[in-house]
Design an enzyme around this catalytic site. Structure first.
Site, PDB file in Angstrom:
ATOM      1  N   ASP A  68      41.776  42.689  49.060  1.00 38.84           N
ATOM      2  CA  ASP A  68      41.008  41.701  48.872  1.00 38.84           C
ATOM      3  C   ASP A  68      41.365  40.238  49.123  1.00 38.84           C
ATOM      4  O   ASP A  68      42.634  39.914  48.906  1.00 38.84           O
ATOM      5  CB  ASP A  68      40.725  41.826  47.276  1.00 38.84           C
ATOM      6  CG  ASP A  68      39.892  42.772  46.640  1.00 38.84           C
ATOM      7  OD1 ASP A  68      39.679  43.966  47.560  1.00 38.84           O
ATOM      8  OD2 ASP A  68      39.880  43.134  45.481  1.00 38.84           O
ATOM      9  N   LYS A 122      39.106  30.351  35.162  1.00 35.12           N
ATOM     10  CA  LYS A 122      39.023  31.135  36.207  1.00 35.12           C
ATOM     11  C   LYS A 122      37.352  31.121  36.933  1.00 35.12           C
ATOM     12  O   LYS A 122      37.519  30.959  37.941  1.00 35.12           O
ATOM     13  CB  LYS A 122      39.181  32.600  35.875  1.00 35.12           C
ATOM     14  CG  LYS A 122      39.116  33.423  36.898  1.00 35.12           C
ATOM     15  CD  LYS A 122      39.165  34.938  36.576  1.00 35.12           C
ATOM     16  CE  LYS A 122      38.986  35.987  37.762  1.00 35.12           C
ATOM     17  NZ  LYS A 122      39.430  37.461  37.524  1.00 35.12           N
ATOM     18  N   ASP A 160      34.361  40.160  50.679  1.00 37.31           N
ATOM     19  CA  ASP A 160      35.561  39.934  51.061  1.00 37.31           C
ATOM     20  C   ASP A 160      36.838  40.909  50.685  1.00 37.31           C
ATOM     21  O   ASP A 160      37.906  40.621  50.046  1.00 37.31           O
ATOM     22  CB  ASP A 160      35.836  38.485  50.348  1.00 37.31           C
ATOM     23  CG  ASP A 160      35.589  38.425  48.961  1.00 37.31           C
ATOM     24  OD1 ASP A 160      35.136  39.305  48.391  1.00 37.31           O
ATOM     25  OD2 ASP A 160      35.665  37.222  48.313  1.00 37.31           O
TER      26      ASP A 160
END
Lengths: 1266, 247
Positions: free
Chosen positions: A849, A918, A1105
């Site tokens: 990733d 986050k 991704d």
DNA sequence: AGATTATCTACCGACAATATCAGTAAATATGCT
DNA sequence: GCTATATTTACTGATATAAGTAATAGATAATCC
């Protein structure tokens, strides 16, 4: 810079080629922006069809079907051709369809009309021959005409005299074929011929003609075709693709399809004399077709039985469903239980009965409708506005299918749209309409048994697709295949929203009328049991913030039943994986499923997107996009049996477990407080609780339905190799089309899937498997060695999880991704306990990733060293974690505030965890604003539970400011680029094409309808369009769509007409551009990686991704990921974008009135050289005014009124000279700012300066993708 | 402390402000408490007045003390909705509820409340019409006094049912009842026979062609009685609105 | 020209208010010679 | 027979709806005089 030793570097030629490709001279697809709705003219029709035309085409298409009403079809056809409307929709296949229909009319009708229809056919053919209408005869055309000649020509058994049109004999037809480079072999194998006898006749006729015309090569070719038809089928048919291309060697050598540049097949040549006709094996048309298919497609076609299975899968849902319902109903009948209560409790039995009743009702209603519409048609004048007729559409499918579709679609929509035990009417009607349309199209796709190409065009061993030659070859092959496939397919038109809704409402109305259930309840007063026959559905309304919402609701008896047994019957084939490799993408709307029309791109409600895609596709600019999709689509998968078994157990238990919600709510329904009758506050609280309880319940139920689908699909495909056809969203990101079970889905879906093939781990693969396990367990912030160590420390847990997933310690269930973790535990244990772990063959996908992939691209674009280090573009010993870093930055600031006794600093000090920031960091890439960030942080603070709830909001406000500021500091480069992209998009969205500018000023405002909108506003039709490095044009769809109410049988519904052009939503265009652009880049990166993986023989899958391959191939893939990333970013993407804007919007003007906003000023002020920018803007303005050649740039357009051109010029001229001297006067400049235009390209801001970071450094960064 | 918050009233009780209010039986005299309010010229105002009327049959809120009169100043617009008689195009849910629960009478001649600027604040920005809320500022005002009826046609605990039926049926306010009833619940058309029953005196029967807007209070009462007696009537009347889900 | 005020509020992937009424345009009927 | 006018019908756009402005209120582009 070099790769570490374990990363094999790929051959440098490939790199050069890819770099070369990405730097090739740009080829843009440039099309005019749509015209404003009130200015739509005939020329506009060329590109954008209006809905009435679309409807007419659809009606015509429907009338043609099964010869339902050929005269009417012909009438519409002629009208359309005459008016030139929608002619981009009038496909050659439609012309052929008419020829075919005329032919069939001639054969079918007993009356003396033969001649009439034959004449019509020849007239139409002659028209096609002239090429005046932009269509030319194809193989299918010739086949139909040849067949007609054979059947009715002078030499036939029943000759028909044609006087009104020129009739062509085989010689004439052959001459035309040769002139148009259509291979006679294809003609004789065409689908127009239904029997081998007919084909033989055709071969004979054409051969005779060829002999007469002294064309030995044609005679030869036809002889070859004949012998091909007598070949035995290939015994090697089922050998998988490893042996490429053709079977019989001598034939492949003997037959060579010569392809022209545009991909047409011109001629079959043969070096050898025509093979001897084999008298033993009879000529078989199907065989000939298959052989020809292989030659044309230059690849193996799928073996018959595999295709058959897939075909069965795609076509049989409705049949299977109907069988199941019927069976269930019969079962109950056989039990001989007249007992109604038993009868009434079974859902399938009910559905069966509704189906039976509905079928009859549809037939009756349809008959009525037909009579009615015929009367209306007779009364109505021609040319008057009319609603499209419905009966032709309803005739497309058999009543039993219509009925079943209606029942199943409605059941499927259960609980959608936030409606309790029901659904939104509008959605239901559209869904049913769409389902009918889809089913009809699928039937049409299935109608002709055509060969389906198998192998991927971008096969390994082929020429490198990044080279000019390779690309051209790829293109040529695709075009050939496409022509062949399209000519063999029925053409179908798209239905307008209006038609869909009307069809849906007709059917749903019928269903609601006939469907009933026996409902039994206990009388609340007497306790006596009451039974009554009630409608199974009812139409009602609900309110949503004071807005009415039409709903269709289930009878409580039905709803109750549905909440207990999830139905698998409603699964549609378009929702399932495939058993064969998906059809390669042959064009923008041909690929994927074999027997369902699928689009290569998912469109928003934007015709523009479709248009650009079609043009780019036709221009051959999408080869690599298609090739990339083909790679993704051809990755084989299988169901993970071990995980499936565990899932099934958990599922059947009905308990809450590892993100699977419980079958029955595990929280009790909130109780009515005793005081709620007089205490309004208590009542409110109760209602609140009740509502949220219901919501949870509904969410659980819908979750369980979705899991049920997944489990059912997994069960059905156990032991099979399956494939997931892919297409892209409008930014070019790829998605699997099956929505339920795919690797892009949730943890459960991913856990259930394995690659179709296993590959040996090797030493490095074993290590990667361990790292993967650590990642899934949530231990992904440490270095690789530490992650491996983590796994070693937890080996007991891992073994226990693998051996006794449910009975043991259930370590895996605590992982972030429990099901994938379980799958990995099982694999790792199997590997480690095998005699030779490194030789263990593993099919588990291992992920790599990107860390904050969006920010990675930003950092690379801006050469931003600080940002790059944060997202692991630069080499480091251990992975860098942005979230932690930002959290720390914020915490530091809080410490500073603490000294000043800031109250929130005190409250929040030490509480800024990674988790708090986050989401905000992640979403900055998407352009999250202060408000959004504050809400996110508020949620996190509330989650923590150590901040008083009532203070959360203000505290979040305080934090959000700091977090956003920190991110801005840390990713300066990203921020600058974001701003640049945003500004560009804003300018583009406000821009007006030059010709429109002049035109809209010249022509008087249409019908002085009081418009409170200034003209320039109505002219803002320009969306942001750009081209990805791969060549995919991307059109942002954001416009202010206008929706209208349309009347249906049940209620009015509020729908939009996508064919009506509307102005762009400038704000959305601007705010969505940065993320969309970045996504178009990450999509490009992924596609490049996919192509390269394929050419190096790796199995590849991706979730945007997150790139997946076998554990043993990770190192190799990692090298590729870095290569492609470097290649992508070495091509100076942003400059290319700026350049494209300059070309694409070369003659677009921006009204200065729309630049007055504070944002525009602020944007310019915020830049590094704020005052200079302002000055520059002013300079530009004065430049504009002074340049004599820039006439239109200085047109004055009053913001309020539409001025006549004469007025304009008079006003302009004096002003034009005057400002020269007073250009410096601020007032003057400002005055001139109002109501003028500048060239868009002149005010595009300069690109942010690129930093020092060299993207090649990622070669040494282990954690770039990890 | 806002008049919109239920807490406000319970807090008032706690502080003892209302200590000297004597509770009166419902059929007794009007208590020595009088509620006076100037409705905010906004959506909130409409909400509030609707809620207050709905408290009457349940005898919640201040009506715990008995038939507390309410005097309210409100905009012309809200007043017209609240007082619209049957057949009036503005007839709505609020009108039926207020008619059912209280004797509503104008308290002041509207002419006394004009011109607006002489009596009210805020003054409209300009005399011209703006949009939405601000356009309502400056509208003529009304004042009324409502005294709850001793005899309530809405029985205690039945407010939900009235609310439900009114809301659903006013969607189709000009559609004949026999068609509109369908949207109440599956099989609800069977209620029609209760409204046209031969045992009901002719003048009290409700014609199937009558539309919800035209129904008188007596008609509604009959309809709700039928609904109440209908064994198949729907259960969850409170949670009937579609919820839009988030994340 | 400058304050006031509607409109957002994270991208994509799966969409979406409606009944009624008033006013107007078009179509049909009626009227007139 | 034919246009002028009356009447009907079809179409469009505006408006109300429910009700703790969905759980929340600050920035900002758009709009008014």
């Amino acid at each position: 810079m070099e790769y570490p030793p374990f990363m094999p570097s790929s051959s440098s030629s490939i790199h050069n080629d890819m770099h070369g490709f990405l730097r090739r001279p740009a080829q843009y697809t440039i099309l005019p922006a749509p015209l404003p709705a009130d200015a739509a003219d005939e020329a506009h029709q060329h590109l954008f069809t209006d809905s009435p035309t679309q409807d007419r085409i659809a009606v015509m298409d429907a009338c043609l079907h099964d010869l339902h009403d050929v005269p009417r079809a012909k009438e519409i056809f002629e009208l359309l051709r005459e008016s030139m409307r929608g002619d981009q929709l009038l496909d050659v296949r439609l012309y052929n369809h008419f020829l075919q229909a005329f032919y069939e009319m001639a054969t079918r009708k007993e009356s003396s009309n033969h001649a009439h229809w034959l004449e019509e056919a020849w007239i139409l053919y002659n028209e096609m021959e002239t090429g005046r209408e932009g269509v030319q005869p194809t193989a299918n055309t010739y086949a139909i005409m040849l067949r007609m000649w054979l059947r009715f020509g002078p030499d036939s058994e029943s000759p028909v005299q044609i006087s009104a049109a020129k009739v062509h004999d085989p010689m004439s037809l052959l001459r035309s074929m040769i002139g148009r480079a259509v291979a006679p072999a294809l003609v004789v194998a065409d689908r127009a011929f239904t029997t081998s006898e007919e084909a033989t006749e055709a071969i004979k006729a054409l051969s005779r003609a060829a002999v007469q015309m002294s064309l030995p090569s044609i005679v030869n070719e036809l002889g070859l075709a004949d012998s091909l038809g007598r070949q035995v089928d290939d015994p090697l048919e089922d050998v998988p693709e490893a042996i490429p291309v053709m079977k019989t060697k001598d034939l492949s050598a003997a037959v060579e399809a010569r392809r022209n540049e545009d991909g047409t097949v011109s001629q079959f040549t043969t070096d050898e004399p025509a093979p001897r006709l084999d008298g033993d094996i009879p000529f078989n048309l199907e065989t000939l077709r298959r052989h020809l298919g292989q030659v044309i497609l230059a690849r193996r076609v799928l073996s018959e039985d595999l295709v058959l299975r897939q075909r069965l899968l795609e076509e049989s849902v409705y049949n299977v469903a109907v069988e199941r319902l019927k069976h269930q109903a019969e079962l109950f009948d056989q039990l001989g239980l007249p007992n109604k209560s038993l009868h009434s409790t079974d859902l399938r039995t009910w559905m069966w009965h509704w189906h039976v009743k509905l079928q009859a009702r549809i037939e009756a209603e349809l008959a009525n409708l037909e009579v009615e519409e015929r009367v209306i048609a007779r009364l109505k004048r021609k040319g008057s506005k009319e609603d499209p007729q419905l009966s032709p559409f309803l005739k497309l499918l058999k009543p039993e299918k219509l009925s079943l579709i209606t029942v199943l679609e409605l059941m499927h929509l259960h609980g959608s749209g936030g409606v309790q035990d029901g659904m939104k009417t509008a959605r239901a009607l559209l869904a049913v309409g769409r389902a009918v349309e889809g089913e009809h199209k699928a039937e049409m796709c299935k109608k002709n048994n055509i060969s389906v190409p198998n192998a991927n065009p971008a096969r390994s061993g082929d020429q490198n697709v990044f080279t000019n030659l390779g690309y051209r070859d790829l293109h040529a092959r695709r075009v050939t295949a496409r022509k062949y496939m399209e000519d063999s397919e029925e053409w179908t038109s798209d239905w307008s929203q209006l038609v869909r809704v009307k069809i849906g409402s007709f059917l749903v109305d019928c269903l609601m009328d006939v469907a009933t259930v026996q409902r039994s309840i206990k009388d609340p007063r007497t306790g006596e049991k009451l039974t009554e026959e009630q409608p199974a559905f009812f139409h009602s309304y609900e309110y949503q913030r004071g807005h009415k919402l039409g709903v269709i609701k289930f009878n409580p008896a039905v709803a109750e039943r549905m909440s207990k047994e999830p139905l698998a019957e409603t699964l549609h084939p378009r929702h399932l994986p495939m058993l064969v490799k998906p059809k390669p993408w042959l064009s923008y709307n041909n690929g994927g499923y074999l027997y369902n029309r699928t689009w290569a791109m998912r469109f928003k409600e934007s015709r523009e997107q479709e248009l650009y895609l079609r043009h780019a596709s036709d221009a051959g600019r999408l080869e690599l996009v298609f090739a990339g999709l083909d790679v993704l689509s051809s990755t084989p998968w299988q169901i993970n049996r071990s995980v499936f078994d565990v899932v099934l157990k958990v599922w059947n238990s009905g308990e809450r477990f590892a993100k699977i919600p419980p079958a029955v709510p595990d929280e009790p329904e909130p109780e009515r407080p005793p005081n709620m009758d007089f205490d309004n506050k208590a009542k409110m609280v109760y209602l609140e609780r009740q509502k949220s309880w219901m919501q949870t319940k509904a969410a659980n139920h819908s979750d369980r339905c979705s899991i049920n689908y997944k489990v059912e699909i997994a069960r059905a495909f156990l032991g099979d190799t399956i494939y997931l056809p892919h297409n892209v969203d409008f930014r070019g990101r790829a998605y699997p089309i099956p929505p339920h079970l795919s690797h892009i889905g949730d943890d459960l879906s991913r856990g259930l899937l394995l690659f179709g093939e296993a590959k040996p781990l090797g030493a490095r693969g074993l290590r990667w498997l361990k790292i993967h396990l650590a990642n899934l367990a949530g231990y992904d912030k440490a270095s690789f060695d530490e992650r491996v160590e983590f796994v070693h420390e937890h080996l007991d847990d891992i073994y226990d999880s693998a051996e006794r997933p449910l009975e043991g310690g259930r370590w895996w269930t605590k992982a972030d991704d429990p099901w994938q973790c379980l799958a990995t535990c099982i694999e790792l244990k199997a590997a480690l306990t095998s005699p030779e772990p490194e030789a263990y063959e593993c099919a588990l996908p291992v992920h790599q990733d990107g860390t904050c992939n969006g920010l990675q691209h930003y950092a690379a674009l801006g050469g931003d060293a600080v940002g790059a280090a944060q997202v692991n573009l630069a080499a480091a010993d251990r992975p860098s974690d942005v979230y932690t870093y930002v959290a720390k930055m914020v915490e530091d600031q809080i410490q500073r505030d603490l000294k000043e006794d800031h109250p929130f600093a005190k409250l929040l000090a030490g509480k800024i965890s990674r988790k708090v920031v986050k989401q905000t960091v992640m979403t900055t890439v998407y352009g999250v604003t202060f408000v959004g960030a504050r809400d996110q942080i508020e949620r996190q603070l509330k989650d923590r539970g150590d901040v008083p709830i009532e203070q959360c909001w203000l505290a979040a406000s305080y934090l959000a400011k700091k977090v956003l500021a920190s991110i801005g500091d840390l990713f300066k480069g990203a921020k600058e680029i974001q701003t640049w992209l945003n500004t560009c998009a804003r300018l583009v969205a406000k821009a007006i094409p030059q010709d429109r500018l002049v035109q809209s000023m010249t022509e008087p405002p249409p019908k002085a309808k009081r418009s409170n909108q200034p003209r320039w506003k109505k002219e803002q039709m320009t969306s942001v369009v750009w081209t990805t490095p791969l060549g995919l044009p991307i059109v942002q769809p954001y416009r202010s769509i206008k929706r209208k109410q349309v009347m249906t049988a049940l209620q009015t519904v509020f729908i939009s007409d996508p064919n009506i052009p509307s102005t762009v939503n400038a704000q959305k265009q601007a705010s969505a551009f940065p993320p969309n652009f970045i996504h178009s880049l990450d999509a490009t990166h992924m596609m490049l990686t996919a192509l390269e993986c394929r050419s190096q023989g790796l199995t590849f899958a991706s979730v945007h991704d997150s790139y997946w391959t076998h554990a043993g191939s990770i190192d190799q893939m990692n090298a590729i990921i870095r290569d492609t990333f470097i290649a992508l970013h070495s091509s100076d993407v942003l400059s290319a974008l700026a350049q494209e804007f300059r070309e694409r919007y070369a003659d677009y003007k921006v009204p200065l009135v729309s630049l007055q906003g504070p944002a525009m000023k602020k944007l310019n002020l915020e830049g590094a050289a704020a005052p200079e920018d302002i000055q520059a803007l002013k300079e530009i303005v004065s430049d504009e005014v002074e340049k004599p050649e820039e006439e239109e740039a200085s047109l004055v357009l009053d913001a309020e009124d539409d001025l006549e051109l004469e007025e304009l010029e008079e006003e302009v001229k004096p002003k034009k000279r005057k400002p020269k001297k007073s250009a410096k006067s601020k007032e003057d400049v400002e005055q001139r700012l109002a109501g003028k235009f500048v060239n868009l390209v002149d005010i595009l801001p300069a690109l942010p300066e690129k930093g020092k970071f060299d993207v090649k450094a990622i070669k040494e960064s282990q954690y770039f993708f990890s | 402390m806002s008049g919109h918050s239920w807490d406000t009233y319970s807090q008032m009780e706690e502080t003892g402000i209302l200590k000297d209010v004597e509770s009166q039986p419902w059929d007794g005299p009007v208590p020595n408490l009088h509620f006076v309010s100037h409705l905010p010229v906004s959506v909130k105002g409409e909400q509030l007045v609707a809620q207050l009327f709905r408290c009457i049959p349940e005898r919640s809120w201040l009506f715990q003390y008995g038939r507390v009169p309410m005097s309210i100043i409100l905009t012309d617009y809200v007043w017209s909705r609240l007082s619209a008689p049957p057949r009036d195009s503005r007839r709505c849910k609020l009108a039926v509820i207020s008619e059912a629960t209280a004797d509503v009478k104008p308290a002041i001649d509207p002419a006394e409340l004009a011109p607006y600027a002489d009596y009210f604040h805020p003054v409209p920005v300009v005399a011209g019409v703006h949009k939405s809320v601000s356009k309502r500022i400056g509208q003529p005002m009304h004042a009324f006094t409502a005294i709850p009826y001793e005899e309530q046609v809405i029985q205690r605990g039945d407010t939900e049912k009235w609310d439900f039926c009114l809301r659903r049926l006013f969607v189709l306010k000009n559609t004949p009842l026999k068609a509109a009833l369908n949207s109440l619940a599956p099989g609800a058309t069977s209620l029609m026979k209760d409204l046209t029953d031969a045992r009901i005196p002719m003048e009290e029967r409700v014609k199937p062609t009558k539309s919800p807007r035209d129904l008188t209070l007596a008609d509604w009462t009959l309809l709700l009685r039928a609904f109440n007696n209908w064994p198949f009537r729907p259960e969850d009347l409170m949670i009937t609105d579609a919820f839009k889900e988030e994340d």
